[in-house]
Scaffold this motif. Structure first.
Motif, PDB file in Angstrom:
ATOM      1  N   LEU A 178      -5.993  -5.562   5.602  1.00  0.00           N
ATOM      2  CA  LEU A 178      -7.158  -5.019   4.913  1.00  0.00           C
ATOM      3  C   LEU A 178      -8.445  -5.335   5.662  1.00  0.00           C
ATOM      4  CD1 LEU A 178      -6.289  -5.783   1.172  1.00  0.00           C
ATOM      5  CD2 LEU A 178      -6.000  -3.637   2.423  1.00  0.00           C
ATOM      6  N   LEU A 231       0.819  -1.212   0.000  1.00  0.00           N
ATOM      7  CA  LEU A 231       0.000   0.000   0.000  1.00  0.00           C
ATOM      8  C   LEU A 231       0.854   1.263   0.000  1.00  0.00           C
ATOM      9  CD1 LEU A 231      -2.786  -1.183   2.447  1.00  0.00           C
ATOM     10  CD2 LEU A 231      -3.029  -0.733   0.004  1.00  0.00           C
ATOM     11  N   HIS A 237      -8.444   0.007  -2.025  1.00  0.00           N
ATOM     12  CA  HIS A 237      -8.330   0.389  -0.612  1.00  0.00           C
ATOM     13  C   HIS A 237      -8.671   1.865  -0.454  1.00  0.00           C
ATOM     14  CE1 HIS A 237      -7.120  -0.196   3.482  1.00  0.00           C
ATOM     15  NE2 HIS A 237      -6.077   0.608   3.407  1.00  0.00           N
TER      16      HIS A 237
END
Length: 511
Positions: free
Chosen positions: A179, A97, A124
């Motif tokens: 997540l 990320l 995300h």
């Protein structure tokens, strides 16, 4: 993975950027790997002592992400997270990320077509939130999700109006604690055991002298009842009144500015781990009527920073936020004390004294930076339980509308809104705290520690000189009293100096 996808990531990793790294996940406190079958528990709504309850409005994870522990209950499954990432599967979710945070919206959109795994990662929400907040110029309207908001703001020709809610593929056998917990923290109810401890001292109708003697001077928190009953704000400051009064005036909301009407529209829709918090230090200049509808409670009217006039650091804020918004652990700026008055809603407070660092919080040696969990809910999930066995337990309370909490200088505190809330807070300096503030302002790294003012380097001299002019001799008197108090605490009695407490033997002392 396509060759284009590998090339795009390779170029991104090597690219130098002048902007701060996005998605500032904490390097010192990682998310715990403790989610074995937790989603199964949530779906069946089992009532266990250690269970969690989802908010009634909580959606299922949009892409079917499961905690990593569930993989061990499906021995024949292969984590599609890994197969879709290819050689990049060795990277942690946080690092993936971090890398994706260097991409723009178009690049994320292209990368989402490479594999199902990249589709999940590029969806995300914090990635798209950062893109919106970092790039928006002027007004924007939140539109169901940050991804949809980005598209409607920066790609208005792309029609997303036909979708009733953000669409998404559900990916089978995708396991990721990181997540999953991001989704979980955004949708969890506060557990009853997180709210039941209320050990703060509560007072109603005490005198100013009693407040100073029993709380301000010994630096102890207290919750004050009934001291703002005369505020017009308590009757007037509902949503409709504030929206009509403030009109098109924009307020500070994180890194952007928003009209109140737009912010309320956002707060009604949002379901995220760290909701944006309206926290504006210039509200009184922007809307003078707001300034006239509250007054400083009698206990806090000695504010010595006022001698600086317009050069004083930021000191008062209007605070508005939905349930789940708030402030993670911090110490108030410039070694000041503070008071916080709730006008609408309620807030859960957790406070630790200056000599006790909260669990999961890691301040740097010079105090300039603090590493802590990603969200407030994550702190409660992973660290709150540990405080039950501490000798120095935190001071806790729920502060409701019409109540005021006193936060002494140096105390660590966390605040989370339990419902839509409106509050006023002010930081101040009284004689009880003046020496602490002066010492703080002259620290060698004051340029990094001092906040709320442009002239950080010279604030100590300006403040000291202004105090000497307005209140001659005050600093010297306070230092003398402090030295006398310190000497009195250290002074030993005759029997203390003549008797060895460990062996009971007589001894002489020539102190």
């Amino acid at each position: 993975m396509s060759s284009y996808g590998r090339s795009l990531l390779s170029q991104t990793i090597k690219r130098k950027t002048k902007t701060k790294t996005k998605l500032k996940t904490n390097k010192n406190v990682s998310r715990k790997q403790d989610f074995i079958a937790i989603n199964t528990h949530l779906e069946h709504n089992e009532e266990e002592e250690e269970g969690f309850n989802l908010k009634s409005s909580a959606p299922s994870h949009s892409h079917g992400v499961q905690p990593l522990g569930n993989l061990y209950f499906n021995p024949g499954s292969i984590n599609s997270r890994n197969t879709g990432l290819g050689n990049l599967q060795i990277l942690s979710d946080e690092l993936v990320l971090e890398i994706l945070g260097l991409l723009g919206g178009t690049q994320l959109g292209v990368l989402a077509t490479v594999s199902k795994s990249f589709y999940v990662f590029t969806s995300h929400e914090p990635l798209w939130r950062n893109l919106v907040l970092d790039n928006v110029k002027g007004r924007f309207l939140y539109n169901r999700s940050w991804k949809a908001t980005y598209i409607s703001t920066f790609c208005p020709s792309f029609d997303i109006s036909s979708s009733a809610r953000p669409s998404g593929l559900r990916i089978r056998d995708f396991y990721s604690d990181y997540l999953f917990q991001s989704w979980l923290c955004a949708n969890l109810e506060m557990k009853p055991e997180w709210l039941e401890r209320d050990n703060i001292i509560r007072k109603r109708g005490i005198s100013v002298d009693d407040f100073v003697t029993n709380f301000e001077e010994p630096n102890k928190p207290v919750l004050l009842e009934g001291c703002i009953d005369n505020w017009d704000a308590l009757e007037k400051w509902d949503r409709d009144y504030l929206v009509n009064l403030c009109g098109n005036v924009q307020f500070a909301v994180g890194p952007v500015k928003m009209r109140l009407e737009d912010y309320f529209s956002y707060s009604d829709q949002v379901k995220e781990e760290r909701p944006l918090y309206l926290f504006d230090p210039k509200f009184a200049q922007k809307i003078p009527t707001l300034d006239s509808e509250y007054e400083v409670p009698v206990y806090f009217r000695e504010d010595l920073f006022s001698v600086l006039g317009n050069e004083r650091p930021d000191y008062r804020w209007i605070i508005i936020g939905p349930a789940g918004s708030g402030s993670s652990f911090h110490i108030d700026p410039n070694s000041t004390s503070a008071w916080n008055a709730v006008i609408r809603g309620s807030k859960k407070w957790v406070l630790f004294p200056p000599d006790v660092v909260p669990p999961g919080v890691h301040p740097s040696p010079d105090g300039a930076d603090v590493a802590c969990p990603v969200s407030i809910i994550e702190w409660f999930m992973n660290f709150y339980g540990a405080t039950k066995d501490w000798k120095k337990r935190p001071v806790e309370c729920i502060c409701k509308a019409g109540e005021v909490i006193f936060v002494p200088n140096g105390w660590w505190h966390l605040v989370i809104n339990l419902e839509d809330s409106v509050a006023i807070t002010q930081n101040y300096v009284s004689r009880s705290n003046l020496l602490n503030v002066l010492d703080f302002l002259k620290k060698p790294n004051a340029n990094e520690l001092v906040s709320g003012t442009r002239d950080r380097t010279n604030l100590h001299e300006k403040f000291k000189n202004a105090i000497d002019v307005s209140f001659p001799g005050t600093i010297e008197d306070l230092r003398l009293k402090a030295e006398q108090k310190k000497a009195k605490q250290k002074k030993t009695s005759f029997w203390d100096s003549a008797t060895d407490s460990k062996v009971g033997a007589f001894k002489f002392s020539f102190k």
